[in-house]
Write an enzyme that holds these catalytic residues in place. Structure first.
Site, mmCIF file in Angstrom:
data_model
loop_
_atom_site.group_PDB
_atom_site.id
_atom_site.type_symbol
_atom_site.label_atom_id
_atom_site.label_comp_id
_atom_site.label_asym_id
_atom_site.label_seq_id
_atom_site.Cartn_x
_atom_site.Cartn_y
_atom_site.Cartn_z
ATOM 1 N N LYS A 165 -9.121 0.294 -3.384
ATOM 2 C CA LYS A 165 -8.614 1.075 -2.251
ATOM 3 C C LYS A 165 -7.433 1.938 -2.706
ATOM 4 O O LYS A 165 -7.318 3.097 -2.340
ATOM 5 C CB LYS A 165 -8.257 0.095 -1.133
ATOM 6 C CG LYS A 165 -7.146 0.444 -0.214
ATOM 7 C CD LYS A 165 -7.485 1.500 0.793
ATOM 8 C CE LYS A 165 -6.410 1.613 1.833
ATOM 9 N NZ LYS A 165 -5.042 1.512 1.312
ATOM 10 N N GLN A 171 9.215 1.033 -4.303
ATOM 11 C CA GLN A 171 8.050 1.919 -4.217
ATOM 12 C C GLN A 171 7.996 2.682 -2.899
ATOM 13 O O GLN A 171 7.033 3.395 -2.637
ATOM 14 C CB GLN A 171 6.767 1.149 -4.491
ATOM 15 C CG GLN A 171 6.353 0.144 -3.433
ATOM 16 C CD GLN A 171 5.167 -0.685 -3.894
ATOM 17 O OE1 GLN A 171 5.300 -1.570 -4.716
ATOM 18 N NE2 GLN A 171 3.981 -0.398 -3.364
ATOM 19 N N GLU A 220 -8.534 -9.236 4.856
ATOM 20 C CA GLU A 220 -9.723 -9.599 4.071
ATOM 21 C C GLU A 220 -9.755 -8.903 2.707
ATOM 22 O O GLU A 220 -10.314 -9.428 1.758
ATOM 23 C CB GLU A 220 -10.995 -9.244 4.851
ATOM 24 C CG GLU A 220 -11.431 -10.334 5.818
ATOM 25 C CD GLU A 220 -11.753 -11.667 5.139
ATOM 26 O OE1 GLU A 220 -12.472 -11.685 4.127
ATOM 27 O OE2 GLU A 220 -11.279 -12.701 5.634
ATOM 28 N N GLY A 221 -9.165 -7.717 2.616
ATOM 29 C CA GLY A 221 -9.123 -7.015 1.327
ATOM 30 C C GLY A 221 -8.370 -7.852 0.296
ATOM 31 O O GLY A 221 -8.840 -8.069 -0.827
ATOM 32 N N HIS A 222 -7.188 -8.347 0.693
ATOM 33 C CA HIS A 222 -6.416 -9.191 -0.228
ATOM 34 C C HIS A 222 -7.191 -10.479 -0.548
ATOM 35 O O HIS A 222 -7.205 -10.932 -1.691
ATOM 36 C CB HIS A 222 -5.082 -9.588 0.403
ATOM 37 C CG HIS A 222 -4.168 -8.448 0.721
ATOM 38 N ND1 HIS A 222 -3.923 -8.040 2.001
ATOM 39 C CD2 HIS A 222 -3.450 -7.636 -0.088
ATOM 40 C CE1 HIS A 222 -3.066 -7.029 1.978
ATOM 41 N NE2 HIS A 222 -2.769 -6.749 0.730
ATOM 42 N N GLY A 253 2.079 -8.771 0.998
ATOM 43 C CA GLY A 253 1.923 -9.579 2.204
ATOM 44 C C GLY A 253 1.162 -8.837 3.291
ATOM 45 O O GLY A 253 0.449 -7.872 3.008
ATOM 46 N N SER A 260 -2.942 -2.906 5.266
ATOM 47 C CA SER A 260 -1.901 -3.526 6.109
ATOM 48 C C SER A 260 -1.335 -2.507 7.087
ATOM 49 O O SER A 260 -0.808 -2.867 8.136
ATOM 50 C CB SER A 260 -0.778 -4.086 5.234
ATOM 51 O OG SER A 260 -1.319 -4.980 4.288
ATOM 52 N N ARG A 261 -1.438 -1.216 6.741
ATOM 53 C CA ARG A 261 -0.869 -0.168 7.607
ATOM 54 C C ARG A 261 -1.760 0.148 8.803
ATOM 55 O O ARG A 261 -1.316 0.848 9.715
ATOM 56 C CB ARG A 261 -0.603 1.112 6.803
ATOM 57 C CG ARG A 261 0.539 0.954 5.811
ATOM 58 C CD ARG A 261 0.937 2.263 5.180
ATOM 59 N NE ARG A 261 2.221 2.189 4.521
ATOM 60 C CZ ARG A 261 2.387 2.002 3.197
ATOM 61 N NH1 ARG A 261 1.338 1.886 2.401
ATOM 62 N NH2 ARG A 261 3.601 1.931 2.673
HETATM 63 O O1 PAF Z 1 -0.810 -2.652 -3.748
HETATM 64 C C1 PAF Z 1 0.226 -3.228 -3.378
HETATM 65 O O2 PAF Z 1 0.246 -4.003 -2.408
HETATM 66 C C2 PAF Z 1 1.534 -2.978 -4.137
HETATM 67 O O3 PAF Z 1 1.623 -1.662 -4.555
HETATM 68 C C3 PAF Z 1 1.733 -3.955 -5.320
HETATM 69 C C4 PAF Z 1 0.668 -3.775 -6.380
HETATM 70 C C5 PAF Z 1 1.714 -5.384 -4.805
HETATM 71 C C6 PAF Z 1 3.086 -3.685 -5.971
HETATM 72 O O4 PAF Z 1 4.138 -3.880 -5.077
#
Ligand code: PAF
Length: 283
Positions: free
Chosen positions: A149, A61, A35-37, A31, A186-187
Site C-alpha cells: 500500500k 516522518q 486487517e492490512g497490518h 498502531g 489507519s487514516r
Molecule cells: O508504514 C508505517 O506505518 C510507517 O511508515 C513505519 C514503517 C512503521 C515507520 O514509522
C-alpha cells in the site's frame, strides 16, 4: 505476549529467542491496527518463529501542519489484536526512548525520497528511513514486513537495506482492501460518510488504467490521463499526483514494456490524504 518499552529489554528478549534457534521477524507499525497490518503479522508467522511488532507513531516522518497529533492511537486495542495473532513481542516505546534528545544523525533516503510522496512531503522519507533503520538496529530481525500500500516506502526501505548493507530481508505484502476496493489505511477513520464513498475513486482510477492496459494500451501517459479523468469524475477528490512509474526506480514511464510498472495515485478527500497503487503487468 510481552509488551516492552525499553530498547535494552527488547534486545534481551530477542537475543533469548535467537539463542534457541528462532528466526526473528519484525512488523513495523504506527498502531491503529487494521486487517492490512494483521496480514503482515500473518505473513511474518509463515516465515519466522518469533514475531515482533513495533507500535510507534514516529514524529519525524510527519511534516509541519500534518496529522501527527491527530493520528489515531489505540494501544490497548492494538495489543488485543496482536495477542490474538500470537505475536511474541510488542515494542511500544515512548518518543524520548526512541529518540535520544542528543541524537543528530538522520538517514537520507536518496533521490527515491524526492519524487511522488516525497515531492509533497519533503521530510517524510527521511523520518521513515531513520526510524526503520533504528528499529532494525534494536530488533535485529532476520525478516521485516511492509505493505505494498505504501509502495514508495517499500521501494525506499529495500534500497536503504541494499545501500547500507543492512542484514535483513525485506518482504513486501499485498495491499488489503475493503470490499468496495478502498485500500485499508489507519487514516480512513478521518473520512466523513460522503468522503468515504468518494474515496473508492482512487482504486477505480487504478483499475481503469489497468483495464486500458489490458485492452492493449502501452502509452503510459495515456494511462495517466485515464486515471486523471476518472478522479475528475469525483468532485470530493482533489488529486495530488497520478503517475505510471518503473516499479523499482519509480521513474515516470513513457511506455510500458515487459519490466514491472506501477500506477500510483494520491488524492485529498477533505482534509484526509490517501494514496494507492496497482501493478501494471504487460503480458
Ligand atoms: O508504514 C508505517 O506505518 C510507517 O511508515 C513505519 C514503517 C512503521 C515507520 O514509522
Amino acid at each position: 505476549m510481552e509488551t516492552l518499552v525499553s530498547k535494552d529489554e527488547v534486545r534481551r528478549a530477542v537475543a533469548e529467542a535467537r539463542a534457541v534457534g528462532q528466526r526473528i521477524a519484525l512488523v513495523p507499525t504506527m498502531g491503529a491496527l487494521h486487517e492490512g497490518h494483521l496480514s503482515l503479522v500473518r505473513a511474518a508467522h509463515e516465515r519466522a518463529e518469533y514475531v515482533v511488532v513495533s507500535v510507534f507513531v514516529n514524529p519525524t516522518q510527519f511534516g509541519p501542519g500534518e496529522d501527527f497529533e491527530a493520528y489515531p492511537r489505540d494501544l490497548e486495542g492494538d495489543l488485543e489484536l496482536l495477542e490474538a495473532e500470537g505475536v511474541a513481542l510488542v515494542f511500544a516505546p515512548a518518543t524520548a526512548t526512541m529518540y535520544d534528545p542528543g541524537a543528530t544523525v538522520i538517514v537520507d533516503p536518496g533521490p527515491l525520497g524526492d519524487v511522488l510522496e516525497g515531492a509533497i512531503r519533503p521530510t517524510h522519507f527521511r523520518g521513515v528511513c531513520t526510524v526503520v533503520a533504528k528499529l532494525f538496529g534494536i530488533v535485529e530481525p532476520d525478516l521485516a514486513f511492509f505493505g505494498e500500500k505504501d509502495f514508495q516506502q517499500l521501494a525506499i526501505v529495500r534500497t536503504m537495506v541494499r545501500d547500507l548493507d543492512l542484514p535483513v530481508r525485506v518482504v513486501g505484502c499485498p495491499t488489503i482492501r475493503e470490499p468496495d476496493g478502498l485500500a485499508m489505511s489507519s487514516r480512513n477513520v478521518y473520512l466523513s460518510p460522503d468522503e468515504r464513498a468518494a474515496a473508492t475513486v482512487l482504486y477505480r482510477a487504478l483499475r481503469a488504467a489497468e483495464a486500458r492496459m489490458l485492452a492493449g494500451e502501452r502509452d503510459a501517459r495515456a494511462l495517466v490521463e485515464v486515471m486523471r479523468a476518472k478522479i475528475a469524475t469525483e468532485p470530493l477528490a482533489v488529486p495530488d499526483y497520478t503517475e505510471v512509474a518503473d516499479a523499482v526506480t519509480l521513474a515516470p514511464l513513457d511506455a510500458l514494456d515487459s519490466s514491472p510498472a506501477r500506477a500510483l495515485v494520491a488524492a485529498r478527500l477533505g482534509s484526509t490524504r490517501l494514496i494507492d497503487n496497482l501493478a501494471l503487468e504487460v503480458g
